[in-house]
Enzyme design. Sequence first.
Site, PDB file in Angstrom:
ATOM      1  N   GLU A   1      26.612   6.015-124.139  1.00  0.00           N
ATOM      2  CA  GLU A   1      25.993   5.077-125.512  1.00  0.00           C
ATOM      3  C   GLU A   1      26.464   3.819-125.163  1.00  0.00           C
ATOM      4  O   GLU A   1      25.792   2.804-125.605  1.00  0.00           O
ATOM      5  CB  GLU A   1      26.488   5.777-126.637  1.00  0.00           C
ATOM      6  CG  GLU A   1      25.765   7.156-126.919  1.00  0.00           C
ATOM      7  CD  GLU A   1      26.092   8.457-126.417  1.00  0.00           C
ATOM      8  OE1 GLU A   1      27.173   8.296-125.616  1.00  0.00           O
ATOM      9  OE2 GLU A   1      25.802   9.472-126.484  1.00  0.00           O
TER      10      GLU A   1
ATOM     11  N   HIS B   1      26.070  16.320-136.411  1.00  0.00           N
ATOM     12  CA  HIS B   1      24.734  15.890-136.684  1.00  0.00           C
ATOM     13  C   HIS B   1      24.221  15.693-137.802  1.00  0.00           C
ATOM     14  O   HIS B   1      23.012  15.691-138.284  1.00  0.00           O
ATOM     15  CB  HIS B   1      24.023  17.071-135.939  1.00  0.00           C
ATOM     16  CG  HIS B   1      24.235  17.680-134.521  1.00  0.00           C
ATOM     17  ND1 HIS B   1      25.538  18.467-134.226  1.00  0.00           N
ATOM     18  CD2 HIS B   1      23.472  17.296-133.344  1.00  0.00           C
ATOM     19  CE1 HIS B   1      25.235  18.698-132.836  1.00  0.00           C
ATOM     20  NE2 HIS B   1      24.372  17.880-132.384  1.00  0.00           N
TER      21      HIS B   1
END
Lengths: 494, 405
Positions: free
Chosen positions: B139, B209
Amino acid sequence: MAVGENPSQSLSPVMDSPSLRELQQPLLAGVGCGPPVQKPGEPQLGPPFGETAFAESLRGWQLLPPPLPTVSAGLGEPGPPDLEHPQRQEQQHFPSLDDKPQFPGASAEFVDKLEFIQPNVISGIPVYRVMDRQGQIVNPSEDPHLPQETVLKFYKSMTLLNTMDRILYESQRQGRISFYMTNYGEEGTHVGSAAALDSTDLVFGQYREAGVLMYRDYPLELFMAQCYGNASDLGKGRQMPVHYGCKERHFVTISSPLATQIPQAVGAAYAAKRANANRVVICYFGEGAASEGDAHAGFNFAATLECPVIFFCRNNGYAISTPTSEQYRGDGIAARGPGYGIMSIRVDGNDVFAVYNATKEARRRAVAENQPFLIEAMTYRIGHHSTSDDSSAYRSVDEVNYWDKQDHPISRLRHYLQGRGWWDDEQEKAWRKQSRKKVMEAFEQAERKPKPNPNLLFSDVYQEMPAQLRKQQESLARHLQAYGEHYPLDHFEK
Amino acid sequence: MGPPLRPNQCRSRLGAPPSLPAVCGRVARNPGLQVGMAAFAATAGRLLGLRAAGTEGRLLRLRGAGLQWALLQPASATGDAAQRRQVAHFTFQPDPEPQEYGQTQKMNLFQAITSALDNSLAKDPTAGKDRVFNTPLCEQGIVGFGIGIAVTGATAIAEIQFADYIFPAFDQIVNEAAKYRYRSGDLFNCGSLTIRAPWGCVGHGALYHSQSPEAFFAHCPGIKVVVPRSPFQAKGLLLSCIEDKNPCIFFEPKILYRAAVEQVPVEPYHIPLSQAEVIQEGSDVTLVAWGTQVHVMREVASMAQEKLGVSCEVIDLKTILPWDMDTVCKSVIKTGRLLISHEAPLTGGFASEISSTVQEECFLNLEAPISRVCGYDTPFPHIFEPFYIPDKWKCYDALRKMINY
């Protein structure tokens, strides 16, 4: 999602009703090809190996009880291939596993002897050089045969930088500027590489690359303006000294966090590639910054995305007080390049021609072939890390003097120039006087200039000033009206 | 004649089975003005870890080596209603079909996002298919790379697989992207960067999540943070983020990807950033939310009207940074009561910023303390999600207490 639709459309993280086909994305999806389209009536995708590929390995296996279902990483459980119904597999024809492994992740031969690869740090990657310490060309075929004018520009850039460093370091000691970082000993890495680039090649630096700007004729006035944070500073006084930037000279403004520029340089190179710009991006960093995650990220992205970028590592022996022996245990930074699939070289950073040759060739090939290059320039940081550092706390003065006297890029080039009859002591004396005068003039002017208007504290956060921020700006203006005497308003533009 | 291929340039060099399409040769060069990029980090562990086998009654039969591996029965076959998973805690309320943007099409939220991306890519029709690509799984690299593209002036749209994984990129976002223009005196900027990430609770996402990290970024001048409530909003806001000359983070409520369906214009259109929307007018209480929670608030407003005769003004904040103080304050001046709700944990959540500002600006107008109904100060739990989230009952109860203050 109807059967027959491209399963990639269903690759969203919502958890409702995944079909088995969605779960069973081909295990080779990571090769970058995208999942094959599943057609109606087609057998479920399993591992794409034909039955024959497993025949040998499963011969003994079938006698064992079936393994218990394991909790996979969520890929669903494709299970071993269905040998009873070979037609249920996709028809693939591959050579037998006897010859060569077929793993998607690596291409290599089999080996049946257990042996670990030993990292080679004793006789690691050799150091490319063109000149010896006396400025003599070692191998004439490597001499870049640069014209006198160019080599004199090298010399003058390096020495002018050196002079500016001395004066600005002193000015910090005298409390005139808040902070400074010198470039002593590394001038060769800056000038050799800058000279090998096109003037429009984009430069992402760390903080010890002022010689690149110097070579690109960044005026002394602007170096000083940034260090003083005065009203002439293009950066509008926002950053600490030595955080230079120049759009005109394609030098991206320096930021303090280490290695953050590395993946950015890679992205910029990617954009240049797509725009057919025929430009390279060069990214400078030290051997310490190369330990950051961003360096790993940048290297890997550059290689996988095929970016025309030159990674230029200044390995100067220290990251503030951390010596290289505590920074890494492998063979420096150059040895990491091949691990990423990157063409790599180690050069003598104090040999301006070696730096020039390597950068020149790297640039040519990076643009022509759209691939990254890694140059590790070995050098030595003669100065302290910054004005906040006293390096005698962690290294001997003898060590520093050794490099200053025995292997300095400026003296090596001077020997070369003198050897060619392009420079002599008279010129040296005159140039020293002239360069010092230039620097002093710029310095005095910079000191006299006021600082920018305090309103510039608030602009450029966004392209447009948000309402809240404008209110805060107005609030400060009102505050200064009442309490202005307690603030150094006299030094700032109105 | 093109330049020489370097060794191993062809991706099929790894000896992969020849049936795989080989991407060989150099990337096609196109004089594209813009580069749209979505970095889909293909992560087996992260993405597919959500696809728990056996959801909603699907039977998986796995065969191998002639042996039956039948495993899972549909949940309903057990006849035990308590085993069935929870339905959503909200009902998506579509907005009426927009009239002013031309032809519309029924789209869910992810289709609306795709439509926005298609519109954006279509702005440069000469550029090739290589503009949407995978990157290595990193990322900080994805965002750093996107910043670099944006610095050259090209458009970059970077995707983080889940907002929960944005933190490795936090340094690049906060120390670099947000500060690029300011620190360079406007010599350089990365305004053409947009980062998008799925956001918010999804029923069973658990710690990694389900997160709503907008508050971390609200504290960072220089970036914009946007959260849409619906497909129509998502496309218009995303297009605004892409066009905006500042780096933007666009959080997409993943639970709405399929659950939210409405008519969305096919052509591009822009919904302005930093403008909150009063989606329902009222006189007694102001309810402020963003993303999925807007739909919860709508229901709360109905409940309040029905059970208490209380008229609620519902505001969708849409942009977290810079946020539209004026619309919220104007509403609170009218109603005198404010309830803010978000899934993110209470402490340091963005409701605290709104609350603090409103009490500064509207102190004398307040009839009751400002109420915040938020997630608890815990990581986002798995099995306890129904208890964790700020559902309509908790919001209703807080509203009731405010009315009776």
